[in-house]
Design a protein around this motif. Structure first.
Motif, PDB file in Angstrom:
ATOM      1  N   GLN A   1      55.834 -10.595  16.748  1.00  0.00           N
ATOM      2  CA  GLN A   1      57.122  -9.894  16.674  1.00  0.00           C
ATOM      3  C   GLN A   1      57.376  -9.352  15.273  1.00  0.00           C
TER       4      GLN A   1
ATOM      5  N   LEU B   1      57.759  -5.512  13.977  1.00  0.00           N
ATOM      6  CA  LEU B   1      58.902  -5.090  13.167  1.00  0.00           C
ATOM      7  C   LEU B   1      58.430  -4.369  11.895  1.00  0.00           C
TER       8      LEU B   1
ATOM      9  N   THR C   1      68.634 -11.481  13.316  1.00  0.00           N
ATOM     10  CA  THR C   1      67.296 -11.398  12.714  1.00  0.00           C
ATOM     11  C   THR C   1      67.403 -10.801  11.305  1.00  0.00           C
TER      12      THR C   1
ATOM     13  N   LEU D   1      60.650 -16.266  14.378  1.00  0.00           N
ATOM     14  CA  LEU D   1      60.010 -15.188  15.141  1.00  0.00           C
ATOM     15  C   LEU D   1      58.520 -15.479  15.238  1.00  0.00           C
TER      16      LEU D   1
ATOM     17  N   ASP E   1      69.658   6.304  25.299  1.00  0.00           N
ATOM     18  CA  ASP E   1      69.168   5.258  26.207  1.00  0.00           C
ATOM     19  C   ASP E   1      67.975   4.489  25.690  1.00  0.00           C
TER      20      ASP E   1
ATOM     21  N   VAL F   1      59.289  -1.343  17.106  1.00  0.00           N
ATOM     22  CA  VAL F   1      60.360  -1.917  17.928  1.00  0.00           C
ATOM     23  C   VAL F   1      61.498  -0.911  18.037  1.00  0.00           C
ATOM     24  N   ARG F   2      62.306  -1.114  19.070  1.00  0.00           N
ATOM     25  CA  ARG F   2      63.429  -0.198  19.276  1.00  0.00           C
ATOM     26  C   ARG F   2      64.559  -0.496  18.295  1.00  0.00           C
ATOM     27  N   GLY F   3      64.680  -1.762  17.927  1.00  0.00           N
ATOM     28  CA  GLY F   3      65.757  -2.130  17.008  1.00  0.00           C
ATOM     29  C   GLY F   3      65.631  -3.563  16.543  1.00  0.00           C
ATOM     30  N   MET F   4      66.572  -3.931  15.656  1.00  0.00           N
ATOM     31  CA  MET F   4      66.568  -5.287  15.112  1.00  0.00           C
ATOM     32  C   MET F   4      67.950  -5.903  15.335  1.00  0.00           C
ATOM     33  N   ARG F   5      67.976  -7.153  15.801  1.00  0.00           N
ATOM     34  CA  ARG F   5      69.273  -7.809  16.010  1.00  0.00           C
ATOM     35  C   ARG F   5      69.876  -8.176  14.659  1.00  0.00           C
TER      36      ARG F   5
END
Lengths: 159, 77
Positions: free
Chosen positions: B31, B35, B47, B27, B77, B40-44
């Motif tokens: 980024q 985090l 990751t 990353l 959404d 951030v909206r979310g974490m994969r």
């Protein structure tokens, strides 16, 4: 790492665009000369009617050329980003412009030329199914590209 | 958002620098900074698993949850 050269799909599309462009150029000139349409006796290409008749096909060929750019980006492995969105919007925009030219611009301009710009009122339409379909497909492409742009922006908020 | 990223705590516990961790998991520093600050909206999942591997911890060590009764009504959404 970027691959050298053009991908097959892009190459074929570009050759097709060039071939179709040349064919169209001479076909229009030849047909008008053979039919003695413009009364121009060999000077067909200098008449406005000739260039007006090329209006819509030029936009459609532009859409094909933009499609070849998208093929190149896809082959390079580019992610769905601003460049790809721009490519899709170019294809959609060109299709819509071409359809508009074939449906409204060409008939209206031909009419105006036909009466020597004496009667300037009214708009002439040529509502062919093909052109309306192409316009709608172009619109769908532009809208899909916008949706994709929004989705990508949302996806980028995830790390 | 009631889910908090507690990456700073784990970095301090493992005595690791954010820059090194970012480099190891592929990353950018920006980024990882986003985090850490919860911007951030979310974490994969990939990751998260890389972070767990590098920091030798479980997902629960990197995330915390502050109960909020309005969460069930939050927009998806």
């Amino acid at each position: 790492m970027s691959k050298p050269g053009l991908p097959i799909a892009a190459l074929v599309t570009r050759i097709a665009v060039l071939g179709l462009g040349l064919a169209l150029f001479f076909e229009q000139a030849g047909a008008r000369q053979l039919l003695h349409l413009d009364g121009s006796d060999g000077r067909v290409m200098t008449t406005p009617v000739y260039w007006i008749s090329l209006l819509a096909p030029i936009f459609f060929l532009g859409a094909l050329w933009a499609a070849s750019d998208v093929f190149v980006r896809m082959d390079r492995g580019d992610a769905f980003g601003p460049a790809m969105v721009r490519g899709l919007k170019e294809i959609g925009g060109s299709l819509m412009l071409g359809a508009f030219a074939a449906t409204v611009a060409q008939p209206s301009l031909m009419f105006l030329l036909g009466n020597g710009f004496r009667q300037m009122r009214g708009v002439r339409f040529n509502l062919d199914v093909e052109n309306v379909t192409l316009a709608l497909v172009g619109l769908v492409l532009v809208l899909l590209a916008r949706q994709g742009e929004k989705l990508k922006a949302k996806l980028d908020e995830f790390v | 958002m009631p889910v908090r990223v507690t990456l700073d705590v784990m970095l301090a516990r493992r005595k690791l620098r954010a820059r090194d961790v970012a480099e190891k998991i592929g990353l950018s520093e920006t980024q990882l900074s986003l985090l850490r600050t919860g911007k951030v909206r979310g974490m994969r999942f990939d990751t998260l698993s890389k972070l767990c591997l590098v920091l030798d911890c479980a997902p629960g060590d990197l995330l915390d949850y502050d109960r909020e009764d309005t969460d069930l009504n939050s927009n998806q959404d």
